[in-house]
Each structure stands twice: as C-alpha cells, then as structure tokens.
Design a protein around this motif. Structure first.
Motif, PDB file in Angstrom:
ATOM      1  N   PRO A   1      84.696  59.588  35.038  1.00 43.02           N
ATOM      2  CA  PRO A   1      84.381  58.747  35.165  1.00 43.02           C
ATOM      3  C   PRO A   1      82.562  59.171  35.838  1.00 43.02           C
ATOM      4  CG  PRO A   1      85.841  58.482  35.833  1.00 43.02           C
ATOM      5  CD  PRO A   1      86.129  59.573  35.581  1.00 43.02           C
ATOM      6  N   PRO A   2      81.105  58.748  35.207  1.00 45.89           N
ATOM      7  CA  PRO A   2      80.471  59.129  36.058  1.00 45.89           C
ATOM      8  C   PRO A   2      79.895  58.648  37.519  1.00 45.89           C
ATOM      9  CG  PRO A   2      79.615  58.502  34.072  1.00 45.89           C
ATOM     10  CD  PRO A   2      81.268  58.535  34.191  1.00 45.89           C
ATOM     11  N   PHE A   3      79.189  59.956  37.703  1.00 45.83           N
ATOM     12  CA  PHE A   3      78.607  59.594  39.313  1.00 45.83           C
ATOM     13  C   PHE A   3      80.346  59.397  40.354  1.00 45.83           C
ATOM     14  CE2 PHE A   3      74.871  57.011  38.460  1.00 45.83           C
ATOM     15  CZ  PHE A   3      73.922  58.103  38.067  1.00 45.83           C
ATOM     16  N   LYS A   4      81.014  60.339  39.700  1.00 44.20           N
ATOM     17  CA  LYS A   4      82.315  60.394  40.593  1.00 44.20           C
ATOM     18  C   LYS A   4      83.082  61.761  40.450  1.00 44.20           C
ATOM     19  CE  LYS A   4      86.284  58.365  42.713  1.00 44.20           C
ATOM     20  NZ  LYS A   4      85.835  57.905  43.965  1.00 44.20           N
ATOM     21  N   PHE A   5      82.200  62.646  40.595  1.00 42.78           N
ATOM     22  CA  PHE A   5      82.867  64.154  40.449  1.00 42.78           C
ATOM     23  C   PHE A   5      81.347  64.457  40.323  1.00 42.78           C
ATOM     24  CE2 PHE A   5      86.208  62.137  38.252  1.00 42.78           C
ATOM     25  CZ  PHE A   5      87.523  62.018  39.281  1.00 42.78           C
ATOM     26  N   VAL A   6      82.313  66.056  41.105  1.00 44.91           N
ATOM     27  CA  VAL A   6      80.547  66.619  41.041  1.00 44.91           C
ATOM     28  C   VAL A   6      81.377  67.998  40.847  1.00 44.91           C
ATOM     29  CG1 VAL A   6      79.272  68.448  42.207  1.00 44.91           C
ATOM     30  CG2 VAL A   6      79.850  65.687  43.948  1.00 44.91           C
TER      31      VAL A   6
END
Length: 518
Positions: free
Chosen positions: A184-189
């Motif tokens: 999911p976007p904005f959830k993982f680095v």
C-alpha cells in the motif's frame, strides 16, 4: 481529495491505520527459518545464488543473515560501512523561502530529529548487505496532523519481487503465497542501496562476499584439524606375520587411542613406533595466509580499501589516510539513503498534512569532506594579509567551530579593527587641519603603506611560527600538542618581529600619527 504516491498509485488512508506486514507463527511470514550456512559447499552456494538471481531469494537472504552472525570479519566491516552513514546528520532544505515552504521544512526537520527516525535509518541500511530493506510505518492520527509514531523493520524474506521487472517489492500474503500483493502507498519505506546497476537481489554485498565466506569456512575447518594434531608424533603400529584379524583390530585401537590415553597394552609380537612430525617450517602458515587474504578481499568489497583493517594508524593530521570507509562510497550510500527518505517518507508526510505540493523539501544525509587544516591555515596566513577577503563563518564551518554571537553584517577575516582605527583618527584630524574633510594629506599614502606587511615578513615570523609547526609535526595527538604548546614561549625568537614593529611605530609617529591615546 485523492492522494497519489511517487508512482501514481492512489493512497487509501484506511490502509495506513492498520498493521499489514506483521509476522505470524505459521504461514508465509514466519520469523523462523532453517539455517543454510553450515556445511556450505560450492555446489549448494551456486544453487542458492542462481535461485536468488531467478527471484527465489529465501535461502540467499537466510545465508546473508547467517554470514553476519558466523563470520566476525564480515560482520565488522559491514557494520563499519553501515555506521559510517547512520551517524551522519540529516539536512533539510526548504522548497523556497516562502512562509508555507519554511513551515513544511521545519516540520520535516522535527521529523528527522525524533529518536525513531534514527532507528529507521539503521534498519534501512540493512539493505547494504542483502540488497534491499523494508520498514513499515505506523502513523499516529490522534492529533491534528499525521506523524510517524514508529517504524518496524520487516524481514526481507516476507517479500518477493515482481516477475516482470524484478524491481517492484511485493508482500507475501495468504491470498497470494507465490507472487505476493502490492505494498500500500505511504505505508512502507523501501530502501535499495544501488550498489550496482541491475535488479536489487543481485546488488547486495552478501552476494559478493558469499564465495570468500565459504572459502574461509573451509580454510578454518582444515586449520583447526591441522592444529589438533600439530606437533604430535606420528604413531606407527607394527605387527608380525602371524597376527590375526583380531590382533590387527587391537593394534589399530591402541594406535588411535594412544594420543588421548597415553597408554596401551599390546602382545609381544606387536610394537608402536613414534616419528617426529615437526620438521621444517610449519605448514600452518598456509592456512593463516589464506584466511588473511580472504579477509582483505572482503574488506575491499565492503569498505573499498584495506588500510583501516590491516594498516597502522598515522600521526596527528593524517586522518584522511585512516578513513574507515572510502569517501566516495560513503557519499554514494548517503545519497541513496536521502533519496529513499524523500521518496517514501517526506512526500507521504507532506501530502497527508499539507496536500500535494509543486515542490517538496529535500532531506539529504550530509557528508562533510575532510579538510586539510594545516594547508588551510597556511593559505589564510599568507593570503589574508595580502588583501584576500574571506568570510569568517566559512572558515569556522571548515574548522568545525560554532559562530560567535554577533550583530550586523557577516564578519570578515582581516586586520584587527583596532589597528585600522588607530590610523583613521589622525588622518581625520589632518584633514580637518589642512583641507576639506575627505582630502588625504601628503603623508596619508605613506601611513597607509605602513599597514601593509613588509616584503621580508616570512623571515621575520619564521622564528615565531617554526617552533609551533615543529611541535605539531612531532606530536601524535591533539592533547599532546596542547600540553606542550605553553612551553614554546621560551624557545621563540621575537627580536626580529619586535624590531620591525618598533620601526613601523617610529615612522608612523614621524609622519604625524600620535598612536593610541593614553
């Protein structure tokens, strides 16, 4: 308003409020894995590396982790490589000088100063060995803004790469245990160190060091076996022609156990002889030489050099030759880490709180170039008296000194203000007495010339400066230099300097400069 990540994927805020990549006791994301490093053979290593290159990296990632646990030298140099970047400061530059951009940049600075951000950096640098690293963001929405509450490192074996490009990380899940599901976007680095061009699974240092790790394992095993019997005499059992099979069995047991028991019982027809095995140079040197050579190859692969692990420290001022990680490697690691932070953390943080921006603040890991302090000091000592104007804050930054509290314009290195004021006052007095203010008197040019250093200033200052330089060359540490510095006063010859200053003062008086007021 729908938000999009850097690749145009829409953001679902409900996904940001739940944990997604948590490990499970059973299933595809278990934290327990079978070891692969013990008894590693060339055939098995080749199979592991080929499987990783084809997209099945489970055993390779397990081997990469075990290499850091089993091989001290590899763990040491890889840890040095990571810490060389994790300890660097993060500088945040605003998109512009406008108030809103400055406000956003201040918030990003606060984000990078939080303790959990430093832990995130440490976890992301795990990708240097394995090729990539993934951390899950836990967003705090209890206040008016979205803030990362914590970052959780996720085992790289929880992920796979897409089959089309081999570059997109996907999460293994019960709904798709083979190809995984999109993150999911904005959830993982997701950090790719980019140590080499190509797919991430072929870029980790563990792949480069795996062969030397295997060879050193063989070398140490043989070395220990050699050390176990080194120096022990060769035991030879002799038996007569009438010995039976049972006699041979007894003799073999006696020879095998003699080294431990130091006692044996034999029939008269049998005997044991001892021959000295220590002749000539020890062949154990071969094992040591091979182990040291393999360690050097690992050092070159990880650090880019062997001086910091095999060399001898130099004297004071020789820091450049003792850099533990080559400067260009450190700078490349810092650049890749900064790009990851901007792409996976700064943009989500800004978009969630201020909405999409035309330009975003930039967070960069700052690598300070090493300075030759001695050469800088020598250049300033020669050029500043000749009229070179240098901003004092620039020099302080290079020396690592803080700026003093001051007001007004930037401070400029140059002649002391007291010397300039001493000549300005009499010049003004002469102007008032001999003509309109601003018209120099006939002696003004000669007075100004007295402010310039004499042509022979180097020989005059040499008796004062040379002892300091000699002491700096002889000292190995800064503390030793500072301790011996006060003792130089008795060795300095200031007669030439005092005579030169006295002649200038006498000439100034003769030209009409009364000197400082009593």
């Amino acid at each position: 308003m729908t938000l999009y990540d850097a690749w145009g994927q829409p953001v679902r805020t409900e996904d940001l409020k739940r944990e997604i990549a948590a490990p499970t006791l059973v299933g595809v994301r278990t934290p327990w894995h079978n070891p692969v490093g013990g008894g590693l053979t060339p055939e098995r290593l080749a199979r592991i590396l080929r499987a990783a290159a084809d997209g099945d990296a489970h055993e390779y990632l397990t081997l990469a982790e075990e290499m850091e646990e089993r091989e001290p030298h590899y763990a040491s140099v890889l840890g040095t490589r990571k810490r060389a970047v994790s300890g660097l400061p993060v500088m945040v530059e605003a998109a512009s000088d406008e108030g809103r951009d400055a406000e956003i940049a201040d918030a990003v600075r606060e984000l990078t100063r939080r303790p959990e951000f430093g832990e995130l950096v440490d976890d992301l640098l795990d990708g240097i060995g394995k090729g990539y690293s993934v951390c899950e963001i836990f967003w705090d929405t209890s206040g008016k803004q979205w803030w990362p509450r914590d970052y959780e490192w996720r085992d790289p074996r929880f992920f796979v790469f897409d089959r089309e490009s081999g570059r997109q990380v996907r999460l293994l899940d019960e709904t798709d245990t083979v190809y995984g599901i999109p993150l999911p976007p904005f959830k993982f680095v997701v950090h790719f160190p980019r140590l080499k061009t190509g797919i991430p699974l072929r870029g980790g240092l563990a792949r480069l060091a795996a062969v030397t790790y295997m060879c050193k394992s063989y070398d140490l095993t043989d070395w220990l076996a050699f050390a176990e019997v080194y120096g022990m005499p060769l035991r030879i059992g002799r038996y007569g022609p009438s010995a039976t099979a049972e006699d041979l069995k007894v003799l073999r047991t006696a020879v095998a156990n003699l080294g431990m028991d130091a006692a044996a019982i034999l029939p008269d027809s049998m005997r044991i002889e001892f021959q000295d095995a220590m002749k000539g140079n020890s062949s154990g040197d071969l094992f040591q030489a091979l182990a040291e050579w393999l360690d050097k190859q690992t050092s070159k692969a990880v650090l880019g050099q062997t001086a910091s692990t095999e060399g001898t420290p130099g004297k004071l001022g020789n820091e450049a030759s003792q850099e533990e990680v080559r400067q260009d490697i450190k700078r490349a690691d810092a650049k890749a880490l900064g790009n990851t932070i901007n792409r996976y953390l700064v943009k989500p943080f800004v978009d969630l709180n201020w909405g999409p921006q035309a330009r975003y603040p930039s967070a960069q890991v700052f690598v300070k170039d090493p300075e030759d302090i001695g050469a800088l000091a020598d250049a300033l000592a020669k050029l500043v008296p000749l009229g070179l104007r240098v901003e004092a804050s620039v020099v302080r930054d290079k020396l690592g000194l803080p700026d003093p509290p001051k007001k007004g314009d930037a401070e400029i290195l140059g002649a002391p203000a007291a010397a300039a004021n001493r000549h300005a006052a009499p010049a003004k007095a002469r102007n008032q007495a001999g003509g309109p203010e601003g018209t120099p008197s006939p002696d003004q040019d000669e007075l100004d010339a007295l402010l310039e250093p004499p042509d022979d200033w180097e020989p005059i200052l040499a008796p004062v400066v040379d002892p300091i330089q000699a002491l700096a060359d002889a000292c190995a540490t800064e503390a030793e230099f500072l301790a011996k510095l006060p003792g130089l006063l008795d060795t300095m010859d200031t007669a030439g300097l005092v005579r030169s200053l006295a002649l200038k003062a006498f000439k100034a008086r003769a030209l009409g400069d009364p000197g400082p007021n009593p």
